[in-house]
Scaffold this motif. Structure first.
Motif, PDB file in Angstrom:
ATOM      1  N   ASN A 173       0.987  -1.179   0.018  1.00 51.17           N
ATOM      2  CA  ASN A 173       0.185   0.013   0.158  1.00 51.17           C
ATOM      3  C   ASN A 173       0.776   1.166  -0.023  1.00 51.17           C
ATOM      4  N   SER A 176      -0.394   4.312   1.866  1.00 47.20           N
ATOM      5  CA  SER A 176      -0.367   4.432   3.459  1.00 47.20           C
ATOM      6  C   SER A 176       1.355   4.873   3.688  1.00 47.20           C
ATOM      7  N   SER A 184       5.986   0.230   6.875  1.00 47.77           N
ATOM      8  CA  SER A 184       5.168  -0.541   8.017  1.00 47.77           C
ATOM      9  C   SER A 184       6.050  -1.444   8.933  1.00 47.77           C
ATOM     10  N   ALA A 186       5.939  -4.496   9.505  1.00 47.03           N
ATOM     11  CA  ALA A 186       5.836  -5.816   8.876  1.00 47.03           C
ATOM     12  C   ALA A 186       6.580  -5.521   7.579  1.00 47.03           C
ATOM     13  N   LYS A 234       2.801 -11.702   8.808  1.00 48.08           N
ATOM     14  CA  LYS A 234       2.185 -10.371   9.425  1.00 48.08           C
ATOM     15  C   LYS A 234       2.108  -9.355   8.165  1.00 48.08           C
ATOM     16  N   LEU A 235       2.892  -9.447   7.087  1.00 47.16           N
ATOM     17  CA  LEU A 235       2.983  -8.720   5.998  1.00 47.16           C
ATOM     18  C   LEU A 235       1.852  -9.176   5.075  1.00 47.16           C
ATOM     19  N   GLU A 238      -1.397  -7.826   6.044  1.00 47.35           N
ATOM     20  CA  GLU A 238      -1.335  -6.513   5.842  1.00 47.35           C
ATOM     21  C   GLU A 238      -1.574  -6.177   4.353  1.00 47.35           C
ATOM     22  N   GLU A 241      -5.218  -6.818   3.370  1.00 42.94           N
ATOM     23  CA  GLU A 241      -6.385  -5.757   3.743  1.00 42.94           C
ATOM     24  C   GLU A 241      -6.212  -4.622   2.710  1.00 42.94           C
TER      25      GLU A 241
END
Length: 347
Positions: A173, A176, A184, A186, A234-235, A238, A241
């Motif tokens: 993203n 973001s 991030s 992650a 974890k990634l 992300e 989403e």
């Protein structure tokens, strides 16, 4: 630019210097001067011509107080040049072999690719995504510095960024990242865990050859693409989403299925094969009856997917069967062997 290029035979002039007035670079400079980061406390500085940052600083800051304000609004960490730009974009465009050829050759290749692009809309959103790619690359650079590689640091950086782009299908993203002006947790952890593995693979896969020269080869990038490496959960959460894979996600949503590491590896393997090679496999399978009808159908479908630039991604089931097709065709379809080489056998 041509007059300057051919008349400067004694003075060292970089190829990037001749492109300063190209509309593409002028537009980026315009955005850099106009677009502030969220919170409007700073902006990025595009050095379209060498030394431009210091000139701007001298003009805007004649007192110590003014210099402090300038460096806060336009910190050197947010300055980038034309060759930096080419590194960021070509790495994310999955061309680490080109980036590894050096700043000037990579820039020349970038400009050639740009000239062959029919339409490129440079708007503010495009500029923000560009900066997000710069942030990813700069984070990779800082991680590489922390890891203290004895050699081939630059190669490990561009190959890790390219592999990240490839394995995520560019689902990171970027909006973001722009909003946070940082990657991030992650994403940072993934880069840090992958980079030593990529570095080790670059050195090991050279098999005694000059590693720097090996990193400039397309075969090197193909080898790295085939690494047995998976996205951390974890990634993956992300990414899910953000932007799910186009038609891999459909089965997952309907059946509530999460893609396994093996699924990801299969999909990555399938997408390494170009459309013409899938066509050769389809012909081989149908003409000689080496593949059952349903597998011929899968190969034919993948011809279209590959020709469309993989805007449609093979589903987990398609990828599983396709890897079996690849295994059957190895050693029998020359174009496939040329693409895959002999990096590893498929399970």
């Amino acid at each position: 630019p041509r007059i300057s290029r051919y008349s400067n035979t004694q003075n060292k002039i970089n190829e990037a210097d001749f492109s300063s007035n190209d509309p593409f670079h002028v537009n980026i400079e315009t955005f850099a001067n106009r677009v502030w980061t969220p919170g409007e406390r700073s902006r990025w500085f595009y050095e379209r011509a060498r030394g431009q940052y210091q000139v701007a600083k001298a003009r805007a800051a004649t007192t110590p107080a003014q210099k402090k304000v300038f460096t806060q609004e336009v910190p050197t960490s947010q300055k980038f040049t034309k060759t930096d730009l080419a590194k960021y974009l070509n790495s994310w465009a999955q061309q680490p072999d080109v980036v590894s050829q050096g700043a000037q050759k990579n820039f020349t290749a970038f400009m050639e690719r740009l000239s062959n692009t029919k339409t490129l809309e440079q708007d503010e959103e495009w500029y923000k995504r560009l900066i997000s790619q710069a942030i990813i690359f700069k984070k990779a650079e800082s991680i590489a510095h922390k890891l203290k590689f004895p050699a081939y640091r630059a190669n490990a950086i561009t190959y890790t960024v390219a592999l990240l782009s490839y394995r995520t299908q560019q689902r990171v993203n970027l909006d973001s990242i722009w909003a946070a002006q940082a990657v991030s947790e992650a994403l940072a952890e993934t880069i840090e865990s992958w980079m030593p593995l990529v570095h080790k693979e670059l050195v090991g896969s050279a098999r005694g050859r000059n590693v720097t020269e090996w990193c400039k080869k397309t075969d090197c990038w193909r080898h790295i693409q085939m690494m047995e490496i998976s996205l951390p959960e974890k990634l993956e959460a992300e990414l899910a989403e953000g932007q799910p894979l186009p038609n891999v996600g459909r089965d997952a949503r309907v059946e509530n299925i999460r893609l396994t590491a093996a699924d990801r590896e299969n999909i990555a393997t399938v997408m390494l094969v170009p459309d013409q090679v899938w066509l050769d496999i389809h012909k081989w399978g149908t003409k000689h009856g080496h593949l059952p009808e349903f597998q011929c159908g899968i190969a034919h479908t993948l011809v279209a997917y590959a020709a469309g630039g993989w805007s449609k991604v093979p589903s987990r089931k398609q990828a599983r069967w396709a890897v079996e097709i690849i295994e059957k065709a190895r050693g029998k379809v020359p174009s496939l062997d040329a693409v895959m080489g002999h990096t590893r056998q498929f399970a």
